[in-house]
Design a protein around this motif. Sequence first.
Motif, PDB file in Angstrom:
ATOM      1  N   TRP A 161       3.024   4.160   3.595  1.00 31.01           N
ATOM      2  CA  TRP A 161       2.787   2.751   3.297  1.00 31.01           C
ATOM      3  C   TRP A 161       2.394   2.028   4.569  1.00 31.01           C
ATOM      4  O   TRP A 161       2.484   2.579   5.657  1.00 31.01           O
ATOM      5  N   THR A 162       1.966   0.797   4.412  1.00 29.21           N
ATOM      6  CA  THR A 162       1.608  -0.025   5.562  1.00 29.21           C
ATOM      7  C   THR A 162       2.891  -0.449   6.279  1.00 29.21           C
ATOM      8  O   THR A 162       3.795  -1.015   5.663  1.00 29.21           O
TER       9      THR A 162
ATOM     10  N   ASN B 107       0.805  -1.231   0.000  1.00 27.75           N
ATOM     11  CA  ASN B 107       0.000   0.000   0.000  1.00 27.75           C
ATOM     12  C   ASN B 107       0.838   1.282   0.000  1.00 27.75           C
ATOM     13  O   ASN B 107       0.600   2.193   0.791  1.00 27.75           O
TER      14      ASN B 107
END
Length: 170
Positions: free
Chosen positions: A104-105, A89
């Motif tokens: 991001w994750t 992500n």
Amino acid sequence: IITTEECGAVSLTWDLVDNNNGYQVYRGVDPLTPVDDLGFANTESWVDTTALPDVPYYYFVTTHNGVCEGIATVGQYGMAYPEATPVQNVNATNVSCSAIELDWTAETWAADYTIWQNTDNVFGDPDLPTAIAIGTTTDAFFTDDTVEANTQYYYWVTTNGACDQSPASV
């Protein structure tokens, strides 16, 4: 017992015990109770490739003389490191003409992240990327202030943990 934490496994070694035919290796989740019989070893070593990553285990070894099994050792702590996986992500947001924010994750096991940039949508060979590393962070966000106005950029993020560098984010 000496345990060595590895990527996807835990290695065990122990001292030779005379007058036995081998060793029985066990694993448990507390330091007093061997639960899982991992198998029989003819040498003073064992590699537990069934250990789940980031799960703490305790390992026990008994001697075996062909008739009787000896008393188990005191449990020795060991944990397998997770294999590096791509960061998920990744989002890029153009916040000004001279900055792009990325997020991001977060990976719970990542030691740090490397952010890569290219003006072509090509990361390149993982061992020799054509993308350029523009920074590192321990956070799940990064601001790229190296950008030029009216230029399209592509980004990738990799993790650098105990199991080397992850594949580039997709």
